[in-house]
Design a protein around this motif. Structure first.
Motif, PDB file in Angstrom:
ATOM      1  N   SER A   1       0.785  -1.026  -0.042  1.00 18.06           N
ATOM      2  CA  SER A   1      -0.048  -0.126   0.054  1.00 18.06           C
ATOM      3  C   SER A   1       0.896   1.286  -0.003  1.00 18.06           C
ATOM      4  O   SER A   1       2.150   1.293   0.442  1.00 18.06           O
ATOM      5  CB  SER A   1      -0.962   0.017   1.171  1.00 18.06           C
ATOM      6  N   ASP A   2       0.237   2.314  -0.596  1.00 18.51           N
ATOM      7  CA  ASP A   2       0.969   3.781  -0.507  1.00 18.51           C
ATOM      8  C   ASP A   2       1.222   4.122   0.746  1.00 18.51           C
ATOM      9  O   ASP A   2       0.168   4.177   1.789  1.00 18.51           O
ATOM     10  CB  ASP A   2       0.404   4.726  -1.537  1.00 18.51           C
TER      11      ASP A   2
ATOM     12  N   ALA B   1       4.340   4.292  -2.718  1.00 18.42           N
ATOM     13  CA  ALA B   1       4.805   3.014  -2.043  1.00 18.42           C
ATOM     14  C   ALA B   1       6.220   3.211  -1.577  1.00 18.42           C
ATOM     15  O   ALA B   1       6.623   2.568  -0.461  1.00 18.42           O
ATOM     16  CB  ALA B   1       4.903   1.896  -2.844  1.00 18.42           C
TER      17      ALA B   1
END
Length: 100
Positions: A2-3, A20
């Motif tokens: 996930s970012d 990311a």
């Protein structure tokens, strides 16, 4: 993955992008500088959940480090390829001990 890094425009409090990795965020800032002047850096912050990571002088230093790393890679590629052969034309070599 996930970012987990955000690029924030501090003057408008807008999130300009999520990334990311810190490196991807710095790459995006470098791209923004192709259409903005360097003073724009004073308005940007790269942050994560713990808080601000890069802003102002620290962001400028990260951009300089990025440019220096790219220059080292380009220099090494020129050394491998020879001065008259672009790096993208280097033929891949099999790893020692690998059999095809």
């Amino acid at each position: 993955m996930s970012d987990r890094y955000w690029l924030i425009d501090e003057t408008s409090y807008n999130v300009l992008g999520t990334f990311a990795s810190r490196g991807q965020a710095v790459d995006y800032v470098a791209a923004l500088l192709s259409v903005n002047d360097e003073d724009f850096l004073d308005e940007l912050t790269i942050s994560d959940a713990a808080g601000p990571l890069l802003h102002g002088d620290s962001l400028r230093a990260a951009l300089r480090n990025r440019a220096a790393a790219r220059a080292r890679v380009a220099s090494a590629a020129r050394g491998i390829a020879g001065s008259d052969k672009p790096a993208h034309l280097i033929e891949a070599m099999a790893a020692k001990g690998r059999h095809s």
